[in-house]
Design a protein around this motif. Structure first.
Motif, short mmCIF file in Angstrom:
data_model
loop_
_atom_site.label_atom_id
_atom_site.label_comp_id
_atom_site.label_asym_id
_atom_site.label_seq_id
_atom_site.Cartn_x
_atom_site.Cartn_y
_atom_site.Cartn_z
N ALA A 25 0.83 -1.21 0.00
CA ALA A 25 0.00 0.00 0.00
C ALA A 25 0.86 1.26 0.00
O ALA A 25 1.91 1.31 0.64
CB ALA A 25 -0.92 0.00 1.21
N LYS A 26 0.40 2.26 -0.72
CA LYS A 26 1.08 3.54 -0.76
C LYS A 26 0.88 4.25 0.58
O LYS A 26 -0.21 4.27 1.14
CB LYS A 26 0.50 4.40 -1.88
N ARG A 27 1.94 4.81 1.11
CA ARG A 27 1.88 5.57 2.36
C ARG A 27 1.62 7.04 2.03
O ARG A 27 2.29 7.61 1.18
CB ARG A 27 3.18 5.48 3.16
N ILE A 28 0.66 7.64 2.70
CA ILE A 28 0.29 9.03 2.43
C ILE A 28 0.57 9.85 3.69
O ILE A 28 0.07 9.54 4.76
CB ILE A 28 -1.20 9.14 2.07
N GLN A 29 1.35 10.90 3.54
CA GLN A 29 1.62 11.81 4.64
C GLN A 29 0.47 12.81 4.73
O GLN A 29 0.00 13.31 3.72
CB GLN A 29 2.94 12.56 4.39
N PHE A 30 0.01 13.08 5.94
CA PHE A 30 -1.03 14.09 6.12
C PHE A 30 -0.89 14.75 7.48
O PHE A 30 -0.22 14.23 8.36
CB PHE A 30 -2.44 13.50 5.95
N THR A 31 -1.51 15.92 7.59
CA THR A 31 -1.45 16.69 8.84
C THR A 31 -2.83 16.71 9.49
O THR A 31 -3.81 16.22 8.91
CB THR A 31 -1.02 18.14 8.56
N ASN A 32 -2.92 17.30 10.66
CA ASN A 32 -4.20 17.40 11.36
C ASN A 32 -5.21 18.28 10.63
O ASN A 32 -6.41 18.20 10.89
CB ASN A 32 -4.00 17.92 12.78
N SER A 33 -4.74 19.12 9.72
CA SER A 33 -5.66 19.99 8.99
C SER A 33 -6.19 19.34 7.71
O SER A 33 -7.09 19.88 7.08
CB SER A 33 -4.98 21.32 8.65
N ASP A 34 -5.64 18.20 7.30
CA ASP A 34 -6.12 17.49 6.11
C ASP A 34 -7.43 16.77 6.40
O ASP A 34 -7.71 16.41 7.55
CB ASP A 34 -5.09 16.47 5.64
N LYS A 35 -8.22 16.57 5.34
CA LYS A 35 -9.51 15.88 5.48
C LYS A 35 -9.56 14.71 4.51
O LYS A 35 -9.15 14.83 3.37
CB LYS A 35 -10.67 16.83 5.20
N PHE A 36 -10.08 13.61 4.98
CA PHE A 36 -10.27 12.43 4.16
C PHE A 36 -11.70 11.93 4.33
O PHE A 36 -12.25 11.96 5.43
CB PHE A 36 -9.31 11.30 4.57
#
Length: 58
Positions: free
Chosen positions: A14-25
Motif C-alpha cells: 500500500a502507498k503511504r500518504i503523509q497528512f497533517t491534522n488539517s487534512d480531510k479524508f
C-alpha cells in the motif's frame, strides 16, 4: 491464494500518504449509487451520502 495472503500483500504494498491534522479524508465503503428501483440498496443510504458530500466541502 488465500484471503489472508491477498490482504497481507495489499497491506505491504500500500502507498503511504503523509497528512497533517488539517487534512480531510472521506472514506466510502459499499456506498454505491443506485437507480432508484425497488432493488436499489443505495436508496436507504441516499441521505447519508449527500450529507457527507455536503459537509466535505465546508
Amino acid at each position: 491464494m488465500s484471503s489472508q495472503t491477498r490482504l497481507t500483500r495489499a497491506y505491504k504494498q500500500a502507498k503511504r500518504i503523509q497528512f497533517t491534522n488539517s487534512d480531510k479524508f472521506i472514506l466510502f465503503s459499499d456506498c454505491h449509487r443506485g437507480d432508484g428501483s425497488f432493488a436499489d440498496d443505495f436508496a436507504n443510504n441516499r441521505n447519508i451520502y449527500f450529507k457527507i458530500l455536503l459537509i466535505s466541502f465546508i
